[in-house]
Design a protein around this motif. Structure first.
Motif, PDB file in Angstrom:
ATOM      1  N   ARG A  25       0.859  -1.190   0.000  1.00 35.30           N
ATOM      2  CA  ARG A  25       0.000   0.000   0.000  1.00 35.30           C
ATOM      3  C   ARG A  25       0.893   1.237   0.000  1.00 35.30           C
ATOM      4  O   ARG A  25       1.640   1.468   0.959  1.00 35.30           O
ATOM      5  CB  ARG A  25      -0.921  -0.043   1.214  1.00 35.30           C
ATOM      6  CG  ARG A  25      -1.843  -1.263   1.221  1.00 35.30           C
ATOM      7  CD  ARG A  25      -2.470  -1.531   2.586  1.00 35.30           C
ATOM      8  NE  ARG A  25      -1.446  -1.849   3.585  1.00 35.30           N
ATOM      9  CZ  ARG A  25      -1.703  -2.030   4.881  1.00 35.30           C
ATOM     10  NH1 ARG A  25      -2.949  -1.928   5.326  1.00 35.30           N
ATOM     11  NH2 ARG A  25      -0.725  -2.304   5.737  1.00 35.30           N
ATOM     12  N   LEU A  95      -8.015  -0.138   2.736  1.00 34.16           N
ATOM     13  CA  LEU A  95      -6.680  -0.313   3.304  1.00 34.16           C
ATOM     14  C   LEU A  95      -6.567  -1.558   4.181  1.00 34.16           C
ATOM     15  O   LEU A  95      -5.591  -2.309   4.072  1.00 34.16           O
ATOM     16  CB  LEU A  95      -6.276   0.939   4.090  1.00 34.16           C
ATOM     17  CG  LEU A  95      -6.193   2.228   3.276  1.00 34.16           C
ATOM     18  CD1 LEU A  95      -5.713   3.378   4.154  1.00 34.16           C
ATOM     19  CD2 LEU A  95      -5.284   2.057   2.061  1.00 34.16           C
ATOM     20  N   LEU A  98      -6.595  -4.978   2.301  1.00 31.73           N
ATOM     21  CA  LEU A  98      -5.346  -5.241   1.583  1.00 31.73           C
ATOM     22  C   LEU A  98      -4.159  -5.404   2.535  1.00 31.73           C
ATOM     23  O   LEU A  98      -3.056  -5.721   2.084  1.00 31.73           O
ATOM     24  CB  LEU A  98      -5.051  -4.094   0.607  1.00 31.73           C
ATOM     25  CG  LEU A  98      -6.080  -3.871  -0.498  1.00 31.73           C
ATOM     26  CD1 LEU A  98      -5.632  -2.734  -1.415  1.00 31.73           C
ATOM     27  CD2 LEU A  98      -6.318  -5.151  -1.311  1.00 31.73           C
ATOM     28  N   GLY A  99      -4.374  -5.207   3.809  1.00 33.28           N
ATOM     29  CA  GLY A  99      -3.284  -5.245   4.779  1.00 33.28           C
ATOM     30  C   GLY A  99      -3.110  -6.598   5.438  1.00 33.28           C
ATOM     31  O   GLY A  99      -3.711  -7.603   5.022  1.00 33.28           O
ATOM     32  N   LEU A 132      -1.235  -1.215  -4.287  1.00 32.01           N
ATOM     33  CA  LEU A 132      -2.172  -0.098  -4.241  1.00 32.01           C
ATOM     34  C   LEU A 132      -1.371   1.190  -4.314  1.00 32.01           C
ATOM     35  O   LEU A 132      -0.496   1.441  -3.476  1.00 32.01           O
ATOM     36  CB  LEU A 132      -2.970  -0.124  -2.938  1.00 32.01           C
ATOM     37  CG  LEU A 132      -3.806   1.133  -2.650  1.00 32.01           C
ATOM     38  CD1 LEU A 132      -4.945   1.277  -3.664  1.00 32.01           C
ATOM     39  CD2 LEU A 132      -4.342   1.125  -1.220  1.00 32.01           C
ATOM     40  N   PHE A 134      -2.088   5.011  -4.030  1.00 30.72           N
ATOM     41  CA  PHE A 134      -3.181   5.840  -3.540  1.00 30.72           C
ATOM     42  C   PHE A 134      -2.703   7.271  -3.375  1.00 30.72           C
ATOM     43  O   PHE A 134      -1.707   7.526  -2.696  1.00 30.72           O
ATOM     44  CB  PHE A 134      -3.653   5.295  -2.188  1.00 30.72           C
ATOM     45  CG  PHE A 134      -4.948   5.887  -1.691  1.00 30.72           C
ATOM     46  CD1 PHE A 134      -6.145   5.261  -1.954  1.00 30.72           C
ATOM     47  CD2 PHE A 134      -4.950   7.056  -0.948  1.00 30.72           C
ATOM     48  CE1 PHE A 134      -7.348   5.798  -1.492  1.00 30.72           C
ATOM     49  CE2 PHE A 134      -6.140   7.603  -0.482  1.00 30.72           C
ATOM     50  CZ  PHE A 134      -7.343   6.974  -0.757  1.00 30.72           C
ATOM     51  N   ARG A 147      -1.104   2.257   7.959  1.00 34.32           N
ATOM     52  CA  ARG A 147      -1.671   1.418   6.896  1.00 34.32           C
ATOM     53  C   ARG A 147      -0.787   1.373   5.643  1.00 34.32           C
ATOM     54  O   ARG A 147      -1.073   0.607   4.723  1.00 34.32           O
ATOM     55  CB  ARG A 147      -3.048   1.935   6.501  1.00 34.32           C
ATOM     56  CG  ARG A 147      -4.215   1.222   7.173  1.00 34.32           C
ATOM     57  CD  ARG A 147      -4.472   1.679   8.552  1.00 34.32           C
ATOM     58  NE  ARG A 147      -5.670   1.003   9.100  1.00 34.32           N
ATOM     59  CZ  ARG A 147      -6.250   1.366  10.233  1.00 34.32           C
ATOM     60  NH1 ARG A 147      -5.765   2.369  10.939  1.00 34.32           N
ATOM     61  NH2 ARG A 147      -7.321   0.714  10.661  1.00 34.32           N
ATOM     62  N   TRP A 148       0.250   2.170   5.585  1.00 37.44           N
ATOM     63  CA  TRP A 148       1.056   2.250   4.360  1.00 37.44           C
ATOM     64  C   TRP A 148       2.373   1.487   4.519  1.00 37.44           C
ATOM     65  O   TRP A 148       3.032   1.585   5.548  1.00 37.44           O
ATOM     66  CB  TRP A 148       1.378   3.704   4.019  1.00 37.44           C
ATOM     67  CG  TRP A 148       0.204   4.626   4.031  1.00 37.44           C
ATOM     68  CD1 TRP A 148      -0.030   5.644   4.911  1.00 37.44           C
ATOM     69  CD2 TRP A 148      -0.906   4.626   3.124  1.00 37.44           C
ATOM     70  NE1 TRP A 148      -1.216   6.276   4.609  1.00 37.44           N
ATOM     71  CE2 TRP A 148      -1.774   5.671   3.515  1.00 37.44           C
ATOM     72  CE3 TRP A 148      -1.243   3.842   2.025  1.00 37.44           C
ATOM     73  CZ2 TRP A 148      -2.959   5.956   2.843  1.00 37.44           C
ATOM     74  CZ3 TRP A 148      -2.413   4.127   1.352  1.00 37.44           C
ATOM     75  CH2 TRP A 148      -3.250   5.165   1.749  1.00 37.44           C
TER      76      TRP A 148
END
Length: 209
Positions: A25, A95, A98-99, A132, A134, A147-148
């Motif tokens: 992400r 998020l 996909l985590g 992802l 974003f 989350r990244w």
């Protein structure tokens, strides 16, 4: 100074080095009119050319309805920072799935900004090695930071964003209207974000635009 192609290649290499066991992400953060969408699209193109499946999404599709966004007033900086984006829904439908531990079933939008209506598109399933990409404002705030896997911040002088916005919106807004919106709402909201979060200091990469 690195060329644009070198910057994008370096970011793509950083994405390639992520070993997460779930989709990577990537946040492309920065002020309005910093060039976030352009950089995100360029990075996505390079990753796709490398054979990666890329999910492209933007914070503009995770807005609260207009009445809530402007409840504090059309030119409220606090309203821009606090009341504009539905971070809870962003985490829930995109998020977090996909985590780590997520089922990889995701949505890329919950809101249509043109029609000012809530959306519920069908969920898609991402492969575990998807990426992802974003883009959006305020992406390194506490509600989203963890989350990244990769955090990119675009740094640009605020006056330059005003000039870019005037050109970008000349068909729909007067210069005076654009300048007022930027100088009374968007720029003060970014200053609030900088003071509370310090995004440039927390990013993995800072790109001057």
């Amino acid at each position: 100074m690195r060329t644009r192609d070198e910057v994008v290649a370096r970011l793509a290499a950083a994405v390639g080095s992520i070993e997460a066991g779930h989709p990577a992400r990537v946040a492309i953060d920065g002020p309005p009119a910093a060039g976030k969408t352009t950089l995100a699209d360029e990075l996505a193109a390079v990753l796709r050319a490398q054979g990666r499946e890329v999910i492209r999404a933007t914070i503009d599709d995770f807005l609260f309805p207009r009445a809530r966004r402007y409840a504090r007033g059309e030119f409220s900086a606090e309203g821009c920072y606090l009341d504009t984006h539905d971070h809870e829904s962003l985490n829930r439908v995109l998020l977090d799935p996909l985590g780590p531990g997520g089922d990889r079933r995701f949505q890329v939008a919950i809101y249509d900004p043109q029609a000012d209506i809530v959306l519920s598109p069908p969920r898609r399933t991402a492969p575990s090695d998807a990426v992802l990409v974003f883009d959006g404002v305020f992406l390194l705030r506490p509600e989203l930071f963890d989350r990244w896997e990769l955090r990119v911040f675009l740094s640009v002088a605020f006056d330059r964003t005003v000039e870019r916005a005037v050109v970008r919106e000349q068909r729909v807004s007067s210069r005076a209207a654009v300048e007022r919106r930027w100088r009374e709402r968007y720029i003060p909201a970014q200053q609030l974000y900088f003071a509370r979060v310090g995004p440039a200091e927390r990013a993995d990469f800072v790109v001057e635009t």
